[in-house]
Write a protein that holds these residues in place. Structure first.
Motif, PDB file in Angstrom:
ATOM      1  N   GLY A 180     -74.694  34.711 -29.518  1.00  0.00           N
ATOM      2  CA  GLY A 180     -75.413  33.642 -28.826  1.00  0.00           C
ATOM      3  C   GLY A 180     -76.504  34.210 -27.933  1.00  0.00           C
ATOM      4  N   ASP A 202     -61.893  29.904 -29.546  1.00  0.00           N
ATOM      5  CA  ASP A 202     -61.381  30.373 -30.836  1.00  0.00           C
ATOM      6  C   ASP A 202     -60.585  31.671 -30.647  1.00  0.00           C
ATOM      7  OD1 ASP A 202     -62.601  28.285 -32.131  1.00  0.00           O
ATOM      8  OD2 ASP A 202     -64.229  29.491 -32.983  1.00  0.00           O
ATOM      9  N   VAL A 256     -61.926  33.996 -27.300  1.00  0.00           N
ATOM     10  CA  VAL A 256     -63.270  33.917 -26.738  1.00  0.00           C
ATOM     11  C   VAL A 256     -63.224  33.099 -25.447  1.00  0.00           C
ATOM     12  CG1 VAL A 256     -65.655  33.223 -27.114  1.00  0.00           C
ATOM     13  CG2 VAL A 256     -64.287  34.054 -29.038  1.00  0.00           C
ATOM     14  N   ALA A 309     -71.355  36.945 -23.514  1.00  0.00           N
ATOM     15  CA  ALA A 309     -70.097  36.530 -24.126  1.00  0.00           C
ATOM     16  C   ALA A 309     -68.974  37.354 -23.504  1.00  0.00           C
ATOM     17  CB  ALA A 309     -70.129  36.743 -25.633  1.00  0.00           C
ATOM     18  N   THR A 349     -68.174  33.616 -37.099  1.00  0.00           N
ATOM     19  CA  THR A 349     -68.761  33.427 -35.776  1.00  0.00           C
ATOM     20  C   THR A 349     -67.816  32.548 -34.970  1.00  0.00           C
ATOM     21  OG1 THR A 349     -71.011  33.659 -36.594  1.00  0.00           O
ATOM     22  CG2 THR A 349     -70.728  32.575 -34.470  1.00  0.00           C
ATOM     23  N   LEU A 350     -67.357  33.084 -33.866  1.00  0.00           N
ATOM     24  CA  LEU A 350     -66.340  32.424 -33.059  1.00  0.00           C
ATOM     25  C   LEU A 350     -66.985  31.798 -31.835  1.00  0.00           C
ATOM     26  CD1 LEU A 350     -63.866  35.446 -33.085  1.00  0.00           C
ATOM     27  CD2 LEU A 350     -63.791  33.456 -34.596  1.00  0.00           C
ATOM     28  N   LYS A 351     -66.490  30.613 -31.493  1.00  0.00           N
ATOM     29  CA  LYS A 351     -67.005  29.958 -30.287  1.00  0.00           C
ATOM     30  C   LYS A 351     -65.911  29.983 -29.217  1.00  0.00           C
ATOM     31  CE  LYS A 351     -65.556  25.351 -31.714  1.00  0.00           C
ATOM     32  NZ  LYS A 351     -64.710  25.858 -32.797  1.00  0.00           N
ATOM     33  N   ARG A 352     -66.282  29.585 -28.043  1.00  0.00           N
ATOM     34  CA  ARG A 352     -65.348  29.526 -26.917  1.00  0.00           C
ATOM     35  C   ARG A 352     -64.023  28.855 -27.306  1.00  0.00           C
ATOM     36  NH1 ARG A 352     -67.063  27.398 -20.974  1.00  0.00           N
ATOM     37  NH2 ARG A 352     -64.969  27.170 -20.102  1.00  0.00           N
ATOM     38  N   GLY A 397     -69.111  32.064 -24.446  1.00  0.00           N
ATOM     39  CA  GLY A 397     -70.150  32.449 -25.372  1.00  0.00           C
ATOM     40  C   GLY A 397     -69.736  32.390 -26.826  1.00  0.00           C
ATOM     41  N   LYS A 398     -70.549  33.050 -27.673  1.00  0.00           N
ATOM     42  CA  LYS A 398     -70.307  33.090 -29.113  1.00  0.00           C
ATOM     43  C   LYS A 398     -70.226  34.538 -29.566  1.00  0.00           C
ATOM     44  CE  LYS A 398     -72.292  28.703 -30.607  1.00  0.00           C
ATOM     45  NZ  LYS A 398     -73.339  28.043 -31.424  1.00  0.00           N
ATOM     46  N   SER A 439     -58.767  27.563 -34.194  1.00  0.00           N
ATOM     47  CA  SER A 439     -59.613  26.944 -33.168  1.00  0.00           C
ATOM     48  C   SER A 439     -58.845  26.024 -32.226  1.00  0.00           C
ATOM     49  CB  SER A 439     -60.745  26.148 -33.842  1.00  0.00           C
ATOM     50  OG  SER A 439     -61.621  27.039 -34.506  1.00  0.00           O
ATOM     51  N   ASN A 485     -72.280  39.884 -29.954  1.00  0.00           N
ATOM     52  CA  ASN A 485     -72.692  38.657 -29.269  1.00  0.00           C
ATOM     53  C   ASN A 485     -73.555  37.840 -30.224  1.00  0.00           C
ATOM     54  OD1 ASN A 485     -73.781  36.641 -27.643  1.00  0.00           O
ATOM     55  ND2 ASN A 485     -73.761  37.955 -25.816  1.00  0.00           N
TER      56      ASN A 485
END
Lengths: 208, 208, 208, 208, 208, 208
Positions: free
Chosen positions: E152, E136, E111, E156, E131-134, E114-115, D52, E150
């Protein structure tokens, strides 16, 4: 649902030329250090990936009572670039595959029929010998001198595979005695006697 | 003449540690991206280069009527670092090796006995199918989905070799249905129906 | 301006362990198929990248009137993982480096002094011979039998380099006659006469 | 149906140790030329494959108004042996990543935000320059000098990836001026003036 | 000072043809196992190293609500031989990139927006989900089945890079249901029900 | 005895095209990421494997009092695909080979004559310096900045070898000052003063 088709057909149509998981050899084209150039994917068929030549026994009615049938890239274009190839070994009773090396690959031997005495010699000068029975496998590290001898009373068959599409094959006796390697040089670089060198040159067709 | 010995023994004694044409796996030591650390050369014997496990038929009295017996580096430490390994395939009548990939190697199959229908699918989505008879070889490019089916009335046997000491093996049905891969995710990423997923999860022991 | 320092020192301090452009061999640690494990970067000094052993003439007062001084990874840990190594070749008048192979590398020879007749034999059984003078270079492809002979009236010196940190060295006569390779097998796999084999085994210390 | 389970569980139980598609780095273990030794597969979790750190902006309040945040094997052990890694690049207005090379990898840059003027110089001494906008990608061949400059009025962000888990990073100014490289040698090997060298050494903390 | 110019211009003029740090693909020439033949260096411009196609959102108005835009060697000739390439991934809300493999490369996902719920399955049959976020990144080892969804409520976007200029792409559903792979074989090698196979073949355009 | 001949001649005749242990470059043919296409084996002679250009002293009557004579694949086609090449280095008293990198290879230097002060800088910013005498060897890891300076009162000669047939050569001063790299960009990416940049551009023929 047509949208899926649409999406992927776009993807595939644009990238078809580069989506190439294999590179079947175009044997008429140039060779490169990494293998032959590729046959057009559009012309590739399953026949490029199948080879039937190893299903036929080699002719062992010769003095070494042995035959080697290769399925290297030159015979089997489908292996080009895939890091693998094969060969069939037929050994009549008393048959022998004399000392040789594969400069470009390690070898893995599987005994299909009969008994085979196999061995290799390492850089450290150690000898690794074993009599193999049906179903045994033995591995010969790249570039080392090795041999196979029929160790039973009946014919022996092995299938060998290599870690390269083009392993090469240097047979010791042919490197020494079956070409124009001048006898004085052979003797100087092997310590063999002149009579021995000339005797084997006569047998194997060498000159000089 | 002792001088030759003297010369080379000097050479060899000083460089013995580094004159290593092979690297038999020390399976108790750590693994690395290039393979396991090497067993001490002094402890290596010919047995490290020979494996007899492929001489024994796998047990095909199961639902798929097939068995795969690997000779990867985990079973056959001598292939460590040599870029080659093998396996035996037994197919009873009606037997099938379901769709699978080897993420780390191309495969070369040799039919020892019987008839085998084999196939693979390319990135370009083309299907390459062939019924192979005894002695035929077929090559499966690295990472592509492929399968083998007994195509005759009697048992079939094949020996396969790989372009890596550790080819890996991802069986499609087990990746989908024999673990804790949540059913909703399986369905979303394969378009399979919920009933289908749950039916196969029940058979193969999957959860979620 | 301290901010630059701050920025980069942060970058470097956090990644120091992984910013490793070399991997000096820890010869006491395990070997792997890709080379030895690395000496701690903190302990590496310029001495690890320099080797003086090739500056000393090898002792050629032996029967072959030649000496090979290696600078492989075993002698020169700095080359570990870098795909290169070297050796020095001394040839007194009449000296010869007998037929040998390097299973793991191609070789490039540079004549420092004198004249050298060098040659190699290919898989296709062709012989490539040339008398080299001071300043000439010649390349020997990986795994092929080759030799060097002093072709002048005075001493000859060459420095050779290899495309691997650990090229290996298999000297033909030692593989055949200087170990416990049983004479009947040597004869069967080389077609050499029994008398010849036993004569050279006596000279080179072989048994069996 | 239990027979399938039986068959495959046998297969998997015996080969689990060797069925390893990845080799998450054990950063406390030794490094090798091919990467770190592997963390035990039993201890690997998805967290080893996720990082991250690139989601956080680097601190650009420094003189170059830029920050590089690496995700090499040292920070992201999951990429060990996989031939890929990444980094984040933050460039405030006026920011610049000075000339540098990656000795062990090619680089691919993707502009996430803003405008970036990027360039590299080839061995043939040609300069390749382009102003990149959001969404553009540019590739920098392995080992060549290259740079990135914010070419817009607002901050720029890029994510870069590399063809190695450990690409290395040699920043030209730091190689010349931020260590104990003696000034006379810097001057002799770069043709830079003494005053210039000493000025930058003062800024970057170099000695000698 | 002209002498420097003279020296180096001699050096460069004679070796220009071979001083080639890159090999921009000539897509009209033949392919080889190591990539396409090279465009003449004299015709190479910076445009060969830049690609703008990933700056444009893919069309996600389809049933999977997703789009993949490749920048492989076929679209981006500058990456030929450099061991790296890229792609853009657009996922509308509810979008999914179904299970697929890249036979020839590991993948690193970043990313951008989005998620994203991403996962892969190993040879050992383990599922790695996150689950990856912006910001990651996640790495997917070569050849293993993986997917992205996706996670979220809004669109994404991800940019992915590969450890090869030509990673390949085998989409599971298309390999099974979007070609002429005979339904009885699909069923036999996947254990899927006939109704399921035919349903998906109808959707995806498969025959047989 | 003719049977041996018969056996092997069959083997060799059928596989001659593929039994290729080397791939002498066809410099008129296309290049590929793995090297040039191969000259027809039938046209290869020993001259392809020998190069005499390093036997001639380079012209050091120039401002750096040094000359580099390459034997890369462009000059010496026999090394194509063999992972090795060479060069000669002549250094008059006071001579210097300025800072440079080889993007594609590690280098091994052997001092033939005189004394040479050599050094390289690592990614970790450490400087490795040593004065080498005749017979010493030093290794420079791939892609790192390094230099050589005559450290004695008489001429110095070195022969260097590389771990690639085409190592590349990026000379720092030429990358910065001998092309059309715009001065403002040089200054921004190196922190060098405008006067310094323009002074060296004038000397080395740079524009912009």
């Amino acid at each position: 649902m047509l949208h899926i088709l649409f999406l992927f057909s776009l993807l595939f149509s644009s990238s078809h030329a580069s989506v190439q998981d294999f590179c079947v050899a175009n044997l008429k084209g140039p060779d490169t250090p990494a293998g032959y150039t590729c046959k057009s994917p559009a012309k590739v068929t399953v026949k490029d990936f199948v080879f039937s030549g190893l299903g036929v026994a080699g002719n062992t009615t010769n003095i070494i009572k042995a035959a080697v049938t290769p399925a290297f890239v030159g015979q089997f274009p489908g292996v080009n670039g895939l890091g693998i190839s094969a060969a069939r070994l037929d050994l009549a009773p008393g048959g022998v595959v004399p000392l040789h090396t594969h400069p470009g690959a390690s070898e893995l031997l599987f005994v299909v029929h009969g008994k085979i005495l196999a061995g290799f010699i390492s850089s450290a000068n150690d000898v690794y010998l074993m009599t193999l029975k049906r179903g045994d496998i033995m591995v010969f590290p790249q570039g080392l001198l090795h041999f196979q001898i029929n160790a039973g009373g009946s014919k022996a068959i092995a299938v060998v595979s290599f870690s390269s599409a083009n392993p090469g094959l240097q047979i010791l006796d042919f490197a020494l005695f079956a070409n124009n390697f001048p006898s004085p040089l052979v003797e100087k670089t092997t310590f063999l006697d002149d009579a021995q060198v000339k005797k084997l040159k006569a047998v194997l067709g060498g000159t000089g």
